[in-house]
Design a protein around this motif. Structure first.
Motif, PDB file in Angstrom:
ATOM      1  N   MET A   1      51.029  51.361  37.180  1.00  0.00           N
ATOM      2  CA  MET A   1      50.137  51.681  38.613  1.00  0.00           C
ATOM      3  C   MET A   1      48.884  51.096  38.626  1.00  0.00           C
ATOM      4  O   MET A   1      48.452  50.817  39.613  1.00  0.00           O
ATOM      5  CB  MET A   1      49.984  53.059  38.851  1.00  0.00           C
ATOM      6  CG  MET A   1      51.421  53.763  39.281  1.00  0.00           C
ATOM      7  SD  MET A   1      51.970  53.128  40.736  1.00  0.00           S
ATOM      8  CE  MET A   1      50.619  53.285  41.722  1.00  0.00           C
ATOM      9  N   VAL A   2      48.250  50.696  37.580  1.00  0.00           N
ATOM     10  CA  VAL A   2      46.889  50.085  37.714  1.00  0.00           C
ATOM     11  C   VAL A   2      46.891  48.897  38.012  1.00  0.00           C
ATOM     12  O   VAL A   2      46.310  48.531  38.923  1.00  0.00           O
ATOM     13  CB  VAL A   2      46.241  50.210  36.173  1.00  0.00           C
ATOM     14  CG1 VAL A   2      45.111  49.198  36.106  1.00  0.00           C
ATOM     15  CG2 VAL A   2      45.847  51.637  35.756  1.00  0.00           C
ATOM     16  N   PRO A   3      47.743  47.870  37.576  1.00  0.00           N
ATOM     17  CA  PRO A   3      47.968  46.479  38.101  1.00  0.00           C
ATOM     18  C   PRO A   3      48.752  46.610  39.647  1.00  0.00           C
ATOM     19  O   PRO A   3      48.388  45.815  40.202  1.00  0.00           O
ATOM     20  CB  PRO A   3      48.723  45.883  37.258  1.00  0.00           C
ATOM     21  CG  PRO A   3      49.760  46.869  36.268  1.00  0.00           C
ATOM     22  CD  PRO A   3      48.705  48.193  36.407  1.00  0.00           C
ATOM     23  N   ALA A   4      49.684  47.710  39.851  1.00  0.00           N
ATOM     24  CA  ALA A   4      50.149  47.632  41.100  1.00  0.00           C
ATOM     25  C   ALA A   4      49.330  47.956  42.181  1.00  0.00           C
ATOM     26  O   ALA A   4      49.063  47.340  43.535  1.00  0.00           O
ATOM     27  CB  ALA A   4      51.287  48.584  41.074  1.00  0.00           C
ATOM     28  N   ALA A   5      48.341  48.997  41.979  1.00  0.00           N
ATOM     29  CA  ALA A   5      47.547  49.558  42.824  1.00  0.00           C
ATOM     30  C   ALA A   5      46.378  48.390  43.179  1.00  0.00           C
ATOM     31  O   ALA A   5      45.744  48.110  44.361  1.00  0.00           O
ATOM     32  CB  ALA A   5      46.746  50.638  42.442  1.00  0.00           C
ATOM     33  N   CYS A   6      45.822  47.698  42.121  1.00  0.00           N
ATOM     34  CA  CYS A   6      44.934  46.581  42.246  1.00  0.00           C
ATOM     35  C   CYS A   6      45.448  45.373  42.921  1.00  0.00           C
ATOM     36  O   CYS A   6      44.737  44.619  43.697  1.00  0.00           O
ATOM     37  CB  CYS A   6      44.380  46.091  40.827  1.00  0.00           C
ATOM     38  SG  CYS A   6      43.484  47.227  39.965  1.00  0.00           S
ATOM     39  N   SER A   7      46.761  45.396  43.218  1.00  0.00           N
ATOM     40  CA  SER A   7      47.657  44.284  43.703  1.00  0.00           C
ATOM     41  C   SER A   7      47.902  44.396  45.254  1.00  0.00           C
ATOM     42  O   SER A   7      48.237  43.572  45.953  1.00  0.00           O
ATOM     43  CB  SER A   7      48.819  43.957  43.116  1.00  0.00           C
ATOM     44  OG  SER A   7      48.598  43.598  41.738  1.00  0.00           O
ATOM     45  N   LEU A   8      47.679  45.800  45.662  1.00  0.00           N
ATOM     46  CA  LEU A   8      48.042  45.739  47.162  1.00  0.00           C
ATOM     47  C   LEU A   8      47.473  44.936  48.333  1.00  0.00           C
ATOM     48  O   LEU A   8      47.807  44.561  49.092  1.00  0.00           O
ATOM     49  CB  LEU A   8      47.588  47.312  47.571  1.00  0.00           C
ATOM     50  CG  LEU A   8      48.401  48.781  46.919  1.00  0.00           C
ATOM     51  CD1 LEU A   8      47.713  49.993  47.109  1.00  0.00           C
ATOM     52  CD2 LEU A   8      49.922  48.619  47.138  1.00  0.00           C
ATOM     53  N   PHE A   9      45.862  44.591  47.919  1.00  0.00           N
ATOM     54  CA  PHE A   9      45.221  43.625  48.586  1.00  0.00           C
ATOM     55  C   PHE A   9      44.759  42.483  47.950  1.00  0.00           C
ATOM     56  O   PHE A   9      44.569  42.765  46.610  1.00  0.00           O
ATOM     57  CB  PHE A   9      44.305  44.455  49.382  1.00  0.00           C
ATOM     58  CG  PHE A   9      44.666  45.866  50.033  1.00  0.00           C
ATOM     59  CD1 PHE A   9      44.968  45.788  51.167  1.00  0.00           C
ATOM     60  CD2 PHE A   9      44.363  47.164  49.514  1.00  0.00           C
ATOM     61  CE1 PHE A   9      45.556  47.135  51.740  1.00  0.00           C
ATOM     62  CE2 PHE A   9      44.512  48.150  50.047  1.00  0.00           C
ATOM     63  CZ  PHE A   9      45.334  48.092  51.265  1.00  0.00           C
ATOM     64  N   PRO A  10      44.633  41.171  48.549  1.00  0.00           N
ATOM     65  CA  PRO A  10      44.069  40.357  47.788  1.00  0.00           C
ATOM     66  C   PRO A  10      42.655  40.502  47.227  1.00  0.00           C
ATOM     67  O   PRO A  10      41.738  40.991  48.062  1.00  0.00           O
ATOM     68  CB  PRO A  10      44.113  39.107  49.085  1.00  0.00           C
ATOM     69  CG  PRO A  10      44.984  39.508  49.833  1.00  0.00           C
ATOM     70  CD  PRO A  10      45.007  41.261  49.961  1.00  0.00           C
TER      71      PRO A  10
END
Length: 320
Positions: free
Chosen positions: A276-285
């Motif tokens: 979830m850490v990389p997934a959440a950071c990846s939501l927006f550029p």
């Protein structure tokens, strides 16, 4: 390709797609990098800066350059180039977040436990938010203190209030109180810690990095995206794990190992946060964009008067 012409700042993966950003953040949120000594990180920074200057040391491989950039991105602030506090880095989100979240989920029944773990969590969040701010907008110690006090008070009021309110509610509802408090506090903590950006605007550039001015609307958009990302980061673990524990605690073997319920939840949170850490950071550029037409009238008119219709969008670092 000659490594002397290697563009080390060019994205390794396509940042316009979610999966490309996901690979990037999996790379720089690798919690193993948090264990490396400062000397190793400084070596990586020196190699990155040498590559930028076009003087790659002889014998350096492309893979070594990629690894040096990984360490640089994980440990040094993108705006200042300064080494970030280890506890505030995104690479520390998994070990730090799993411990704090696990114990918030375990110790939710009594008011003193709720107060203590929410205070610990907000202290950690405040450090992370300050570390990952847009450093082009400085914040004073007084503003940091006000932001910290406001966010902590919000978290405690939400947690304690809901804890008392849910005394007669189904047990599962009470288990979700920590998430409600975390979500409410994030909505306060992040904007307050980055208030200078909202009050004075953040630097926006064209696609080539040329500065165009300061925009408050850009700051609001960037901070809003960070709030959404942070709440999304916490949601799966703090919503799903209470459901799992509610059912597991009815099993006889779980009733014999109550002293392990906390560590079990810590490990489950860790397993979820790794994704979830990389997934959440990846939501927006990371490099956020905003149409010139949506900027403040003064800044929009200034850009149009200088560049006409050549510039359609402005870009800025939204922070993490």
């Amino acid at each position: 390709m000659a490594l002397s012409s290697f563009d080390i700042d060019a994205p390794r993966w396509d940042q316009s797609t979610f999966m490309g950003r996901m690979k990037h953040f999996f790379n720089i949120t690798d919690c193993r990098t948090a264990l490396l000594p400062d000397a190793r990180l400084d070596e990586a920074k020196a190699l990155v800066e040498s590559c930028r200057a076009g003087s790659v040391p002889p014998g350096t491989t492309e893979e070594q350059l990629f690894y040096a950039k990984k360490l640089y991105d994980s440990a040094f602030h993108p705006d200042t180039g300064d080494r970030m506090n280890i506890f505030g880095r995104m690479s520390f989100q998994v070990p730090g977040g799993m411990a704090i979240t696990g114990f918030m989920l375990q110790f939710y029944r009594t008011v003193p436990a709720v107060v203590f773990w929410q205070w610990v969590n907000q202290s950690f969040n405040a450090l992370v938010n300050y570390t990952n701010r847009n450093a082009a907008s400085p914040i004073t110690p007084k503003q940091i203190g006000v932001a910290y006090a406001t966010a902590t008070s919000t978290a405690l009021a939400t947690a304690v209030g809901l804890n008392l309110y849910t005394k007669k509610a189904p047990p599962l509802v009470a288990r979700w109180v920590p998430f409600a408090a975390v979500a409410a506090a994030n909505c306060v903590n992040i904007p307050m810690m980055r208030q200078q950006e909202i009050l004075n605007g953040i630097t926006v550039t064209d696609e080539n990095g040329n500065q165009l001015g300061q925009s408050k609307k850009a700051a609001v958009k960037g901070i809003t995206q960070v709030v959404v990302s942070r709440v999304t980061m916490a949601a799966p673990g703090m919503i799903i794990i209470p459901i799992i524990m509610q059912r597991m605690e009815k099993l006889k073997f779980m009733q014999r190992i109550t002293f392990l319920h906390g560590p079990i939840q810590v490990m489950m949170v860790g397993a979820i946060l790794i994704f979830m850490v990389p997934a959440a950071c990846s939501l927006f550029p990371q490099q956020c964009s905003l149409a010139v037409s949506k900027l403040e009238p003064e800044l929009r008119d200034s850009i149009v008067s200088k560049y006409g219709d050549d510039i359609k969008y402005v870009y800025f670092n939204k922070g993490l």
